[in-house]
Design a protein around this motif. Structure first.
Motif, PDB file in Angstrom:
ATOM      1  N   LEU A 203       0.830  -1.206   0.000  1.00 45.30           N
ATOM      2  CA  LEU A 203       0.000   0.000   0.000  1.00 45.30           C
ATOM      3  C   LEU A 203       0.862   1.252   0.000  1.00 45.30           C
ATOM      4  O   LEU A 203       0.559   2.233  -0.665  1.00 45.30           O
ATOM      5  CB  LEU A 203      -0.921   0.013   1.217  1.00 45.30           C
ATOM      6  N   MET A 204       1.944   1.220   0.789  1.00 40.16           N
ATOM      7  CA  MET A 204       2.880   2.342   0.866  1.00 40.16           C
ATOM      8  C   MET A 204       4.107   1.900   1.635  1.00 40.16           C
ATOM      9  O   MET A 204       4.115   0.848   2.259  1.00 40.16           O
ATOM     10  CB  MET A 204       2.246   3.568   1.530  1.00 40.16           C
ATOM     11  N   ARG A 205       5.130   2.712   1.586  1.00 38.72           N
ATOM     12  CA  ARG A 205       6.351   2.476   2.345  1.00 38.72           C
ATOM     13  C   ARG A 205       6.403   3.483   3.488  1.00 38.72           C
ATOM     14  O   ARG A 205       6.324   4.686   3.254  1.00 38.72           O
ATOM     15  CB  ARG A 205       7.564   2.625   1.437  1.00 38.72           C
ATOM     16  N   VAL A 206       6.544   2.973   4.701  1.00 41.17           N
ATOM     17  CA  VAL A 206       6.565   3.833   5.886  1.00 41.17           C
ATOM     18  C   VAL A 206       8.025   3.999   6.331  1.00 41.17           C
ATOM     19  O   VAL A 206       8.706   3.022   6.613  1.00 41.17           O
ATOM     20  CB  VAL A 206       5.711   3.234   7.026  1.00 41.17           C
ATOM     21  N   PRO A 207       8.505   5.243   6.377  1.00 41.51           N
ATOM     22  CA  PRO A 207       9.901   5.491   6.738  1.00 41.51           C
ATOM     23  C   PRO A 207      10.249   5.063   8.162  1.00 41.51           C
ATOM     24  O   PRO A 207       9.416   5.138   9.075  1.00 41.51           O
ATOM     25  CB  PRO A 207      10.045   7.010   6.599  1.00 41.51           C
ATOM     26  N   HIS A 208      11.471   4.629   8.328  1.00 45.36           N
ATOM     27  CA  HIS A 208      12.038   4.285   9.632  1.00 45.36           C
ATOM     28  C   HIS A 208      11.826   5.459  10.601  1.00 45.36           C
ATOM     29  O   HIS A 208      11.993   6.612  10.229  1.00 45.36           O
ATOM     30  CB  HIS A 208      13.540   4.013   9.454  1.00 45.36           C
ATOM     31  N   GLY A 209      11.416   5.136  11.824  1.00 47.65           N
ATOM     32  CA  GLY A 209      11.250   6.158  12.858  1.00 47.65           C
ATOM     33  C   GLY A 209       9.860   6.756  12.939  1.00 47.65           C
ATOM     34  O   GLY A 209       9.562   7.501  13.869  1.00 47.65           O
ATOM     35  N   ARG A 210       8.996   6.459  11.977  1.00 48.44           N
ATOM     36  CA  ARG A 210       7.630   7.011  12.001  1.00 48.44           C
ATOM     37  C   ARG A 210       6.764   6.234  12.981  1.00 48.44           C
ATOM     38  O   ARG A 210       6.973   5.065  13.249  1.00 48.44           O
ATOM     39  CB  ARG A 210       6.994   6.964  10.612  1.00 48.44           C
ATOM     40  N   GLN A 211       5.745   6.915  13.483  1.00 49.41           N
ATOM     41  CA  GLN A 211       4.822   6.314  14.436  1.00 49.41           C
ATOM     42  C   GLN A 211       3.573   5.830  13.704  1.00 49.41           C
ATOM     43  O   GLN A 211       3.051   6.521  12.831  1.00 49.41           O
ATOM     44  CB  GLN A 211       4.442   7.332  15.502  1.00 49.41           C
ATOM     45  N   VAL A 212       3.103   4.632  14.069  1.00 47.81           N
ATOM     46  CA  VAL A 212       1.875   4.081  13.517  1.00 47.81           C
ATOM     47  C   VAL A 212       0.928   3.754  14.665  1.00 47.81           C
ATOM     48  O   VAL A 212       1.358   3.566  15.802  1.00 47.81           O
ATOM     49  CB  VAL A 212       2.145   2.804  12.674  1.00 47.81           C
TER      50      VAL A 212
ATOM     51  N   THR B  98       1.083  -7.388  12.245  1.00 40.90           N
ATOM     52  CA  THR B  98       0.289  -6.474  13.065  1.00 40.90           C
ATOM     53  C   THR B  98      -0.481  -5.542  12.143  1.00 40.90           C
ATOM     54  O   THR B  98       0.081  -5.007  11.186  1.00 40.90           O
ATOM     55  CB  THR B  98       1.204  -5.644  14.001  1.00 40.90           C
ATOM     56  N   ARG B  99      -1.768  -5.370  12.424  1.00 43.86           N
ATOM     57  CA  ARG B  99      -2.592  -4.451  11.640  1.00 43.86           C
ATOM     58  C   ARG B  99      -2.400  -3.051  12.201  1.00 43.86           C
ATOM     59  O   ARG B  99      -2.556  -2.833  13.408  1.00 43.86           O
ATOM     60  CB  ARG B  99      -4.060  -4.852  11.704  1.00 43.86           C
ATOM     61  N   VAL B 100      -2.049  -2.101  11.322  1.00 50.23           N
ATOM     62  CA  VAL B 100      -1.752  -0.736  11.752  1.00 50.23           C
ATOM     63  C   VAL B 100      -2.454   0.288  10.858  1.00 50.23           C
ATOM     64  O   VAL B 100      -2.955  -0.046   9.782  1.00 50.23           O
ATOM     65  CB  VAL B 100      -0.230  -0.454  11.749  1.00 50.23           C
ATOM     66  N   ASN B 101      -2.442   1.518  11.331  1.00 51.43           N
ATOM     67  CA  ASN B 101      -2.921   2.655  10.550  1.00 51.43           C
ATOM     68  C   ASN B 101      -1.785   3.654  10.492  1.00 51.43           C
ATOM     69  O   ASN B 101      -1.202   4.005  11.514  1.00 51.43           O
ATOM     70  CB  ASN B 101      -4.148   3.276  11.224  1.00 51.43           C
ATOM     71  N   TYR B 102      -1.479   4.103   9.279  1.00 46.64           N
ATOM     72  CA  TYR B 102      -0.455   5.131   9.108  1.00 46.64           C
ATOM     73  C   TYR B 102      -1.022   6.207   8.190  1.00 46.64           C
ATOM     74  O   TYR B 102      -1.371   5.925   7.042  1.00 46.64           O
ATOM     75  CB  TYR B 102       0.827   4.547   8.513  1.00 46.64           C
TER      76      TYR B 102
END
Length: 87
Positions: free
Chosen positions: A51-60, A70-74
């Motif tokens: 769906l997308m790439r989430v950068p290192h250090g970001r909060q979900v 784990t199911r997450v929302n970003y």
């Protein structure tokens, strides 16, 4: 006397209203060993679409903790991440 009872009721009502705010969903930080990004996928498989790439250090926001996945929302997008990349 009735004013102090009203004030006491109002003061006591504020913490009761604040209680749901303190039960915010759990959050986790995305951690990648190389410091790059982690894929957010539409399913619990390495073969699932990205769906997308989430950068290192970001909060979900953790929606449903799991074993391997784990199911997450970003940023409003819900998907799955490998649990090993969440701290």
């Amino acid at each position: 006397c009735s004013d102090s009872v009203s004030n006491a009721s109002t003061v006591r009502a504020a913490p009761a209203e604040s209680a749901p705010l303190s039960t915010n969903p759990a959050t986790a930080v995305v951690v990648h060993p190389a410091g790059t990004y982690v894929n957010l996928r539409n399913g619990q498989s390495m073969n699932s679409g990205i769906l997308m790439r989430v950068p290192h250090g970001r909060q979900v926001t953790v929606l449903s903790p799991g074993g391997e996945w784990t199911r997450v929302n970003y940023n409003g997008t819900q998907g799955y991440m490998l649990s090993t990349f969440l701290k």
